[in-house]
Design a protein around this motif. Structure first.
Motif, PDB file in Angstrom:
ATOM      1  N   VAL A 162       0.835  -1.205   0.000  1.00  0.00           N
ATOM      2  CA  VAL A 162       0.000   0.000   0.000  1.00  0.00           C
ATOM      3  C   VAL A 162       0.868   1.253   0.000  1.00  0.00           C
ATOM      4  O   VAL A 162       0.601   2.216  -0.739  1.00  0.00           O
ATOM      5  N   ASP A 163       1.912   1.259   0.832  1.00  0.00           N
ATOM      6  CA  ASP A 163       2.817   2.411   0.865  1.00  0.00           C
ATOM      7  C   ASP A 163       3.436   2.667  -0.508  1.00  0.00           C
ATOM      8  O   ASP A 163       3.507   3.811  -0.971  1.00  0.00           O
ATOM      9  N   PHE A 164       3.903   1.600  -1.145  1.00  0.00           N
ATOM     10  CA  PHE A 164       4.568   1.750  -2.434  1.00  0.00           C
ATOM     11  C   PHE A 164       3.610   2.288  -3.485  1.00  0.00           C
ATOM     12  O   PHE A 164       3.965   3.179  -4.263  1.00  0.00           O
ATOM     13  N   GLU A 165       2.401   1.782  -3.507  1.00  0.00           N
ATOM     14  CA  GLU A 165       1.434   2.248  -4.497  1.00  0.00           C
ATOM     15  C   GLU A 165       1.019   3.694  -4.233  1.00  0.00           C
ATOM     16  O   GLU A 165       0.788   4.459  -5.177  1.00  0.00           O
ATOM     17  N   ASP A 166       0.951   4.074  -2.966  1.00  0.00           N
ATOM     18  CA  ASP A 166       0.672   5.477  -2.643  1.00  0.00           C
ATOM     19  C   ASP A 166       1.788   6.379  -3.180  1.00  0.00           C
ATOM     20  O   ASP A 166       1.525   7.458  -3.729  1.00  0.00           O
ATOM     21  N   LEU A 167       3.042   5.946  -3.016  1.00  0.00           N
ATOM     22  CA  LEU A 167       4.170   6.734  -3.513  1.00  0.00           C
ATOM     23  C   LEU A 167       4.125   6.847  -5.029  1.00  0.00           C
ATOM     24  O   LEU A 167       4.357   7.927  -5.582  1.00  0.00           O
ATOM     25  N   CYS A 168       3.826   5.748  -5.712  1.00  0.00           N
ATOM     26  CA  CYS A 168       3.706   5.809  -7.170  1.00  0.00           C
ATOM     27  C   CYS A 168       2.652   6.826  -7.586  1.00  0.00           C
ATOM     28  O   CYS A 168       2.848   7.588  -8.545  1.00  0.00           O
ATOM     29  N   GLY A 169       1.543   6.855  -6.876  1.00  0.00           N
ATOM     30  CA  GLY A 169       0.502   7.822  -7.177  1.00  0.00           C
ATOM     31  C   GLY A 169       0.984   9.249  -7.009  1.00  0.00           C
ATOM     32  O   GLY A 169       0.705  10.115  -7.849  1.00  0.00           O
ATOM     33  N   ARG A 170       1.726   9.518  -5.933  1.00  0.00           N
ATOM     34  CA  ARG A 170       2.228  10.872  -5.692  1.00  0.00           C
ATOM     35  C   ARG A 170       3.248  11.289  -6.747  1.00  0.00           C
ATOM     36  O   ARG A 170       3.355  12.470  -7.075  1.00  0.00           O
ATOM     37  N   LEU A 171       4.006  10.316  -7.269  1.00  0.00           N
ATOM     38  CA  LEU A 171       5.041  10.620  -8.258  1.00  0.00           C
ATOM     39  C   LEU A 171       4.507  10.599  -9.688  1.00  0.00           C
ATOM     40  O   LEU A 171       5.259  10.846 -10.630  1.00  0.00           O
ATOM     41  N   GLY A 172       3.223  10.297  -9.859  1.00  0.00           N
ATOM     42  CA  GLY A 172       2.654  10.235 -11.202  1.00  0.00           C
ATOM     43  C   GLY A 172       3.140   9.037 -11.990  1.00  0.00           C
ATOM     44  O   GLY A 172       3.244   9.090 -13.220  1.00  0.00           O
ATOM     45  N   ILE A 173       3.423   7.943 -11.301  1.00  0.00           N
ATOM     46  CA  ILE A 173       3.911   6.716 -11.934  1.00  0.00           C
ATOM     47  C   ILE A 173       2.740   5.768 -12.156  1.00  0.00           C
ATOM     48  O   ILE A 173       1.943   5.520 -11.242  1.00  0.00           O
ATOM     49  N   GLU A 174       2.656   5.247 -13.360  1.00  0.00           N
ATOM     50  CA  GLU A 174       1.591   4.307 -13.703  1.00  0.00           C
ATOM     51  C   GLU A 174       1.993   2.883 -13.313  1.00  0.00           C
ATOM     52  O   GLU A 174       3.071   2.420 -13.686  1.00  0.00           O
ATOM     53  N   ILE A 175       1.135   2.203 -12.569  1.00  0.00           N
ATOM     54  CA  ILE A 175       1.349   0.789 -12.244  1.00  0.00           C
ATOM     55  C   ILE A 175       0.717  -0.035 -13.362  1.00  0.00           C
ATOM     56  O   ILE A 175      -0.508  -0.077 -13.498  1.00  0.00           O
ATOM     57  N   ARG A 176       1.553  -0.680 -14.155  1.00  0.00           N
ATOM     58  CA  ARG A 176       1.059  -1.430 -15.299  1.00  0.00           C
ATOM     59  C   ARG A 176       0.734  -2.876 -14.962  1.00  0.00           C
ATOM     60  O   ARG A 176      -0.127  -3.488 -15.591  1.00  0.00           O
ATOM     61  N   GLU A 177       1.436  -3.414 -13.988  1.00  0.00           N
ATOM     62  CA  GLU A 177       1.150  -4.786 -13.558  1.00  0.00           C
ATOM     63  C   GLU A 177       1.753  -4.996 -12.178  1.00  0.00           C
ATOM     64  O   GLU A 177       2.814  -4.467 -11.862  1.00  0.00           O
ATOM     65  N   ARG A 178       1.034  -5.776 -11.364  1.00  0.00           N
ATOM     66  CA  ARG A 178       1.541  -6.138 -10.046  1.00  0.00           C
ATOM     67  C   ARG A 178       1.338  -7.627  -9.834  1.00  0.00           C
ATOM     68  O   ARG A 178       0.268  -8.166 -10.149  1.00  0.00           O
ATOM     69  N   LEU A 179       2.353  -8.270  -9.296  1.00  0.00           N
ATOM     70  CA  LEU A 179       2.248  -9.656  -8.852  1.00  0.00           C
ATOM     71  C   LEU A 179       2.704  -9.731  -7.408  1.00  0.00           C
ATOM     72  O   LEU A 179       3.663  -9.053  -7.014  1.00  0.00           O
ATOM     73  N   ALA A 180       2.024 -10.542  -6.623  1.00  0.00           N
ATOM     74  CA  ALA A 180       2.425 -10.754  -5.228  1.00  0.00           C
ATOM     75  C   ALA A 180       2.410 -12.248  -4.941  1.00  0.00           C
ATOM     76  O   ALA A 180       1.553 -12.985  -5.449  1.00  0.00           O
ATOM     77  N   PHE A 181       3.366 -12.690  -4.140  1.00  0.00           N
ATOM     78  CA  PHE A 181       3.519 -14.105  -3.828  1.00  0.00           C
ATOM     79  C   PHE A 181       3.725 -14.286  -2.332  1.00  0.00           C
ATOM     80  O   PHE A 181       4.330 -13.435  -1.669  1.00  0.00           O
ATOM     81  N   ASP A 182       3.218 -15.405  -1.805  1.00  0.00           N
ATOM     82  CA  ASP A 182       3.475 -15.713  -0.403  1.00  0.00           C
ATOM     83  C   ASP A 182       4.843 -16.389  -0.281  1.00  0.00           C
ATOM     84  O   ASP A 182       5.566 -16.571  -1.268  1.00  0.00           O
ATOM     85  N   GLU A 183       5.202 -16.780   0.936  1.00  0.00           N
ATOM     86  CA  GLU A 183       6.534 -17.346   1.160  1.00  0.00           C
ATOM     87  C   GLU A 183       6.716 -18.702   0.480  1.00  0.00           C
ATOM     88  O   GLU A 183       7.851 -19.119   0.242  1.00  0.00           O
ATOM     89  N   ALA A 184       5.625 -19.373   0.153  1.00  0.00           N
ATOM     90  CA  ALA A 184       5.708 -20.656  -0.548  1.00  0.00           C
ATOM     91  C   ALA A 184       5.804 -20.481  -2.061  1.00  0.00           C
ATOM     92  O   ALA A 184       5.880 -21.465  -2.791  1.00  0.00           O
ATOM     93  N   GLY A 185       5.790 -19.225  -2.537  1.00  0.00           N
ATOM     94  CA  GLY A 185       5.873 -18.973  -3.964  1.00  0.00           C
ATOM     95  C   GLY A 185       4.552 -19.037  -4.685  1.00  0.00           C
ATOM     96  O   GLY A 185       4.523 -19.055  -5.920  1.00  0.00           O
ATOM     97  N   ARG A 186       3.441 -19.061  -3.927  1.00  0.00           N
ATOM     98  CA  ARG A 186       2.121 -19.084  -4.555  1.00  0.00           C
ATOM     99  C   ARG A 186       1.659 -17.661  -4.832  1.00  0.00           C
ATOM    100  O   ARG A 186       1.777 -16.784  -3.966  1.00  0.00           O
ATOM    101  N   GLU A 187       1.107 -17.449  -6.032  1.00  0.00           N
ATOM    102  CA  GLU A 187       0.611 -16.126  -6.361  1.00  0.00           C
ATOM    103  C   GLU A 187      -0.600 -15.791  -5.508  1.00  0.00           C
ATOM    104  O   GLU A 187      -1.478 -16.632  -5.280  1.00  0.00           O
ATOM    105  N   VAL A 188      -0.653 -14.569  -5.051  1.00  0.00           N
ATOM    106  CA  VAL A 188      -1.709 -14.105  -4.152  1.00  0.00           C
ATOM    107  C   VAL A 188      -2.669 -13.216  -4.930  1.00  0.00           C
ATOM    108  O   VAL A 188      -2.243 -12.274  -5.605  1.00  0.00           O
ATOM    109  N   ALA A 189      -3.940 -13.510  -4.839  1.00  0.00           N
ATOM    110  CA  ALA A 189      -4.956 -12.705  -5.515  1.00  0.00           C
ATOM    111  C   ALA A 189      -5.782 -11.883  -4.530  1.00  0.00           C
ATOM    112  O   ALA A 189      -6.256 -10.799  -4.856  1.00  0.00           O
ATOM    113  N   ASP A 190      -5.948 -12.383  -3.317  1.00  0.00           N
ATOM    114  CA  ASP A 190      -6.815 -11.745  -2.329  1.00  0.00           C
ATOM    115  C   ASP A 190      -5.991 -11.011  -1.280  1.00  0.00           C
ATOM    116  O   ASP A 190      -5.141 -11.604  -0.617  1.00  0.00           O
ATOM    117  N   ASP A 191      -6.247  -9.709  -1.125  1.00  0.00           N
ATOM    118  CA  ASP A 191      -5.590  -8.867  -0.120  1.00  0.00           C
ATOM    119  C   ASP A 191      -4.074  -9.073  -0.123  1.00  0.00           C
ATOM    120  O   ASP A 191      -3.482  -9.595   0.822  1.00  0.00           O
TER     121      ASP A 191
END
Length: 207
Positions: A162-191
Motif C-alpha cells: 500500500v505504501d509503495f502504491e501510494d508513492l507511485c501515485g504521488r510521483l505520477g507513476i503508472e502501475i502497469r502490472e503487479r504480482l504478489a507471492f506468499d513465502e511458498a511462492g504461490r501467487e496471491v490474488a486476495d488482499d
C-alpha cells in the motif's frame, strides 16, 4: 536458522525472483540492473532472454564479481541519480529486492523512468501477515523475504504494498502490472498487502 540454511533459502528465493522478472522481458531487450550485486540477475537474463545491458553497483567486491561473471558493470552510487545515462536509453530499468536498502527512493524511481521505457521493481512486503504477527509479539520480523535480524539488516526502508502504491501515485507513476507471492511462492490474488510476502511491479510514465 543457521547461516547455511539462510543462504540456501536466499538462493532459492533469488532464483524465483529472477524467473518472475524474466517473464516480463522480451528477447533482446536492453536493460539496466540497479544495485546488481555480483551480476547474477543480468547473467540469468542473458541466458534466458538474450538481453543486453549494464549492471550498476557501488561495492568494489561486487563489481569485481560482476566482471568474473562476464557482466558489464558500472561502479557508481545510484542514490545520487543516474547521471551519464541518456533519457530513454533502455527498454527496462530493474531494481530487484534492493529498493528497501536505498535512502533516495523517490529519486531512484524517477530516474529509472527517465532512462528506461519501463521500470521493474521487486521488494519484500513489510505488512505480510507473518511480519505483522512478529511485531504484535514484540519482535522485528525475520522471514523468507526479510531474512536479517534487526541488528545486521541492510534494509533502511520498511514499507508495504500500500505504501509503495501510494508513492507511485504521488510521483505520477503508472502501475502497469503487479504480482504478489506468499513465502511458498504461490501467487496471491486476495488482499495482497496482507497475504503477499514478495511484490513485483511493472511501472511506466503516466501519459
Amino acid at each position: 536458522m543457521t547461516e547455511h540454511e539462510r543462504r540456501v533459502k536466499a538462493e532459492q528465493r533469488e532464483r524465483f525472483d529472477f524467473a518472475v522478472i524474466a517473464s516480463w522481458l522480451q528477447p533482446g531487450e536492453h536493460v539496466l540492473d540497479l544495485g546488481c550485486g555480483d551480476g547474477r540477475l543480468l547473467r540469468y537474463l542473458d541466458e534466458t532472454r538474450d538481453v543486453t545491458g549494464y549492471g550498476v553497483e557501488i561495492d568494489p567486491e561486487s563489481v569485481l564479481a560482476c566482471i568474473r561473471n562476464g557482466v558489464d558493470v558500472i561502479q557508481m552510487n545510484i542514490e545520487s541519480g543516474l547521471l551519464g545515462f541518456e533519457d530513454h536509453s533502455f527498454d527496462r530499468a530493474i531494481i530487484s529486492q534492493a529498493l528497501q536498502t536505498m535512502h533516495t527512493t523517490e529519486r531512484i524511481l524517477t530516474e529509472m523512468l527517465r532512462v528506461a521505457a519501463e521500470a521493474v521493481v521487486s521488494f519484500p512486503n513489510f505488512a505480510y501477515r507473518s511480519n505483522r504477527a512478529a511485531i504484535a509479539a514484540g519482535h522485528m520480523p525475520v522471514s523468507e523475504d526479510l531474512p536479517y535480524d534487526w541488528f545486521d539488516t541492510p534494509n533502511v526502508r520498511f514499507f508495504t504494498i500500500v505504501d509503495f502504491e501510494d508513492l507511485c501515485g504521488r510521483l505520477g507513476i503508472e502501475i502497469r502490472e503487479r504480482l504478489a507471492f506468499d513465502e511458498a511462492g504461490r501467487e496471491v490474488a486476495d488482499d495482497s498487502n496482507l497475504n503477499g510476502s514478495l511484490a513485483f511491479y511493472r511501472l511506466g510514465r503516466r501519459s
